[in-house]
Design an enzyme around this catalytic site. Structure first.
Site, PDB file in Angstrom:
ATOM      1  N   HIS A 580      12.515  53.245 -20.892  1.00  0.00           N
ATOM      2  CA  HIS A 580      12.933  51.845 -20.770  1.00  0.00           C
ATOM      3  C   HIS A 580      12.175  50.921 -21.731  1.00  0.00           C
ATOM      4  O   HIS A 580      11.654  49.891 -21.307  1.00  0.00           O
ATOM      5  CB  HIS A 580      12.714  51.353 -19.333  1.00  0.00           C
ATOM      6  CG  HIS A 580      13.451  52.123 -18.300  1.00  0.00           C
ATOM      7  ND1 HIS A 580      13.037  52.201 -16.979  1.00  0.00           N
ATOM      8  CD2 HIS A 580      14.583  52.864 -18.363  1.00  0.00           C
ATOM      9  CE1 HIS A 580      13.874  52.948 -16.296  1.00  0.00           C
ATOM     10  NE2 HIS A 580      14.821  53.365 -17.114  1.00  0.00           N
ATOM     11  N   HIS A 623      15.948  49.666 -13.742  1.00  0.00           N
ATOM     12  CA  HIS A 623      16.407  50.395 -14.912  1.00  0.00           C
ATOM     13  C   HIS A 623      17.185  49.410 -15.771  1.00  0.00           C
ATOM     14  O   HIS A 623      17.841  48.497 -15.249  1.00  0.00           O
ATOM     15  CB  HIS A 623      17.250  51.590 -14.494  1.00  0.00           C
ATOM     16  CG  HIS A 623      16.459  52.633 -13.759  1.00  0.00           C
ATOM     17  ND1 HIS A 623      16.253  53.899 -14.242  1.00  0.00           N
ATOM     18  CD2 HIS A 623      15.802  52.579 -12.568  1.00  0.00           C
ATOM     19  CE1 HIS A 623      15.500  54.589 -13.399  1.00  0.00           C
ATOM     20  NE2 HIS A 623      15.217  53.801 -12.360  1.00  0.00           N
TER      21      HIS A 623
END
Length: 704
Positions: A580, A623
């Site tokens: 990420h 996320h």
């Protein structure tokens, strides 16, 4: 000739009909689908000389932007994607479970980046997989659809201030995330087996990207939220409406019509009818932006230079209106720096002529880091069931079974991690370390960048750390292999709001040489403490009923790791990315090392924007797929409002006549619907009708 043409047209209609009347699927339908999906993708390399908008990067954000901007028929859009189409690896992309066992990481469809050696991670150079294919990382990720919380998004809006406080606050992003998705509730059986809670009012109902739960649930998942509740972690009944903390079963980007991955290509591009104003060109690496430098204070991009490979001749496509960078947290700052826009010292060291000294480019880089505690288990896992199915069935199971992916998660706050007594002391320790962190941890000599680090640090400390928002994500993983002939399961811990920031920098002026990636993992001690306590909590969860009834011996790190020092030494050799990366072209004031303003425009450039995860100034406890889709939807509205008077604050308000007519003649991407079939998650009934009408039109024209 006319007779031959009529015969060919009739044969085409017969083939079209056969595909829907029981014709041989492997021949008719597969060919039909393959051709249908190619309509806006350029396979022969032939593009126009100029486009209104050139989008650099055909990934998660880039394809969403292309779809939305090309809804206006008076606008031409080109997407330049460095990777291939993904057609040759469709099964690896489309089958959800394949993400764990035969996905794209490590292949030619992965950029295969690595970091520089990380001193606080046992001097390891760590892999950073990123998608190099149409769809980008949305074609290879774990498909979690998890949103950030209101407090985080509002903190972002507060950092940019001005009209950014309305364009990028929670209310705005929430609506755009809903615009991007179609949520499908689980079946009653899956809901019961997974002990799933949700609130449909917080979800989208008509967007291109599908979000749902797997069609198969491993039974042990049903014990997740009960176990977390037993140790005092709140269970969320609505993790998608602005309070994304606590324990829950997350949705995934899966199309329930055929149990395939729903990603930016299958959602935003494949369902479209032919659009003469849209071209998506794969295998086109952007080497630099070409500027008119007559106004040194406001450079104008006049072209985008690209090449199909490192040894091939470079070509330039002209830009009529804007360049939109959507290359992600690595690609977007890399292209800016290759173009001479970035920190002057970095550019000069790499041998790139400085067009614009913009110190924040590549700075403020943040990432989620994670590792896991692993046990032997007596329970069924996705890994064990897959092995059994492969042994008995060459296809490895039904589409519903193959849609299973990990989805049990929890976002735990600082009190969950440290307890109510130590949490305030920890906050004070982090506050006391501010000045030394600014002086020693910021990988830039720029006073602007240091001010930005301080601003982000204070928001992380004073707004996020003491809120209910998760500081660590805890995930249940059921996709591991066997140890000593026994199944395993893992509970992972991932740091969400790092105080350690890094940078992207040029390694060379050669655009085909990867940039330097230095996230400076664990350079701030607060990150070590939070991740360590997250791992301790993971071990505690494994020892708590009802989950503990299925858990055997601990495999890793094992009983020898007990003290804080033991944990710290162990995790330094284990941590890796949670995939990420963000914040490297941060939306901050320029005087704080910002790269883009509230309209996503690069400071000092007249017509260049960035629209991807690199513009987030802070990491989210989530996320990144869902907020990136929301960002792209909002970016398209802002851009369309600039040129066509549509899109802001709503794409359905204030349409110009040109845009209004285009919306009637060129349908916007919508949910893909139940009419899709199992060869691809994106073929819509509307598109089928378009093909049928087109063939009829050919026949009629031959008769006239």
């Amino acid at each position: 000739m006319r007779s031959l043409a009529l015969a060919l047209a009739a044969a085409s209609l017969a083939s079209y009909a056969a595909a829907f009347e029981g014709g041989h699927r492997d021949i008719y339908r597969a060919i039909y689908d393959r051709e249908l999906r190619k309509r806006n993708i350029v396979y022969d390399g032939n593009i126009a000389n100029a486009y209104d908008f050139v989008i650099v990067g055909g990934g998660t954000a880039g394809l969403a932007l292309a779809s939305r901007l090309s809804e206006d028929s008076n606008t031409t859009v080109l997407v330049l994607e460095a990777g291939d189409t993904g057609d040759a690896v469709a099964e690896s992309i489309n089958v959800p479970l394949n993400a764990y066992y035969s996905g794209l990481p490590g292949t030619a469809y992965d950029w295969q980046y690595t970091t520089v050696k990380q001193p606080n991670a046992n001097n390891r150079a760590l892999p950073w997989p990123r998608g190099k294919v149409l769809g980008g990382s949305s074609a290879m990720n774990g498909m979690y659809t998890v949103r950030p919380s209101k407090v985080e998004v509002d903190a972002w809006a507060g950092l940019i201030g001005g009209d950014g406080s309305t364009k990028w606050n929670w209310d705005a992003l929430f609506e755009n995330m809903k615009d991007s998705e179609t949520f499908t509730p689980p079946s009653d059986q899956i809901k019961s087996e997974g002990n799933i809670q949700y609130n449909t009012a917080s979800r989208g109902s008509a967007g291109p990207v599908h979000a749902t739960y797997p069609g198969f649930m491993v039974p042990i998942v049903g014990n997740w939220t009960t176990t977390l509740a037993d140790i005092g972690v709140a269970v969320s009944s609505d993790a998608y409406g602005g309070q994304g903390w606590g324990a829950f079963i997350a949705t995934s980007s899966i199309n329930p019509a055929n149990w395939t991955r729903s990603y930016s290509r299958s959602a935003y591009i494949d369902p479209l009818p032919p659009r003469p104003n849209l071209a998506v060109l794969p295998n086109a690496t952007v080497t630099r932006l070409v500027f008119d430098t007559s106004n040194k204070n406001n450079l104008t991009a006049t072209g985008v230079e690209w090449a199909p490979s490192s040894g091939a001749a470079k070509q330039t496509v002209k830009v009529n209106k804007e360049v939109i960078l959507a290359g992600g947290a690595i690609g977007s700052p890399h292209v800016l720096m290759l173009s001479g826009v970035g920190p002057s010292d970095v550019l000069q060291q790499a041998g790139v002529d400085v067009q614009l000294d913009l110190p924040g480019v590549g700075q403020h880089l943040q990432d989620h880091i994670s590792t896991q505690v692993v046990w032997k288990t007596s329970a069924q896992t996705a890994g064990s069931l897959r092995t059994q199915n492969l042994a008995s069935n060459k296809n490895g199971g039904s589409p519903a079974f193959l849609s299973f992916i990990n989805s049990a998660t929890a976002y735990v706050n600082v009190t969950d991690l440290l307890g109510p007594d130590f949490a305030p002391q920890f906050k004070q320790q982090v506050a006391d370390a501010l000045q030394s962190s600014v002086d020693s941890l910021v990988p830039s000599s720029s006073a602007e960048v240091k001010k930005g680090y301080e601003a982000i640090y204070n928001v992380t400390l004073n707004t996020l750390l003491t809120s209910p928002v998760g500081q660590v994500e805890i995930l249940l993983s059921l996709t591991g292999g066997q140890v000593d002939g026994q199944n395993t399961l893992a509970i992972q811990a991932a740091l969400q709001h790092p105080f350690s920031h890094g940078r992207i920098a040029l390694a060379s002026a050669d655009p085909f040489t990867p940039p330097l990636i230095d996230p400076q993992y664990l350079s701030h001690n607060a990150d070590v403490v939070l991740l360590r306590e997250g791992l301790k909590l993971a071990r505690k969860i494994g020892g708590t009923a009802p989950l503990s009834a299925s858990i055997g011996d601990e495999v890793s790190p094992g009983s020898s790791v007990q003290s804080d020092d033991d944990w710290d030494k162990w995790l330094a050799g284990q941590i890796g990315t949670e995939y990420h990366p963000s914040c490297s072209c941060a939306m901050l004031p320029k005087e704080q090392g910002g790269v883009v303003d509230a309209d996503l425009k690069v400071y000092g450039l007249a017509n260049v924007r960035v629209a991807d995860a690199s513009v987030f100034p802070i990491q989210f406890s989530a996320h990144l797929q869902a907020p990136v889709y929301g960002l792209a939807e909002q970016a398209a509205k802002i851009i369309r409002a600039t040129y066509n008077g549509v899109g802001w604050p709503s794409a359905n308000e204030g349409n110009s006549s040109a845009a209004a007519s285009s919306s009637a003649s060129v349908p916007a991407p919508t949910q893909t619907g139940d009419a899709q079939h199992d060869t691809n998650g994106a073929v819509s009934s509307v598109a089928r009708g378009s093909v049928g009408l087109a063939l009829v039109g050919v026949l009629v024209s031959l008769l006239l």
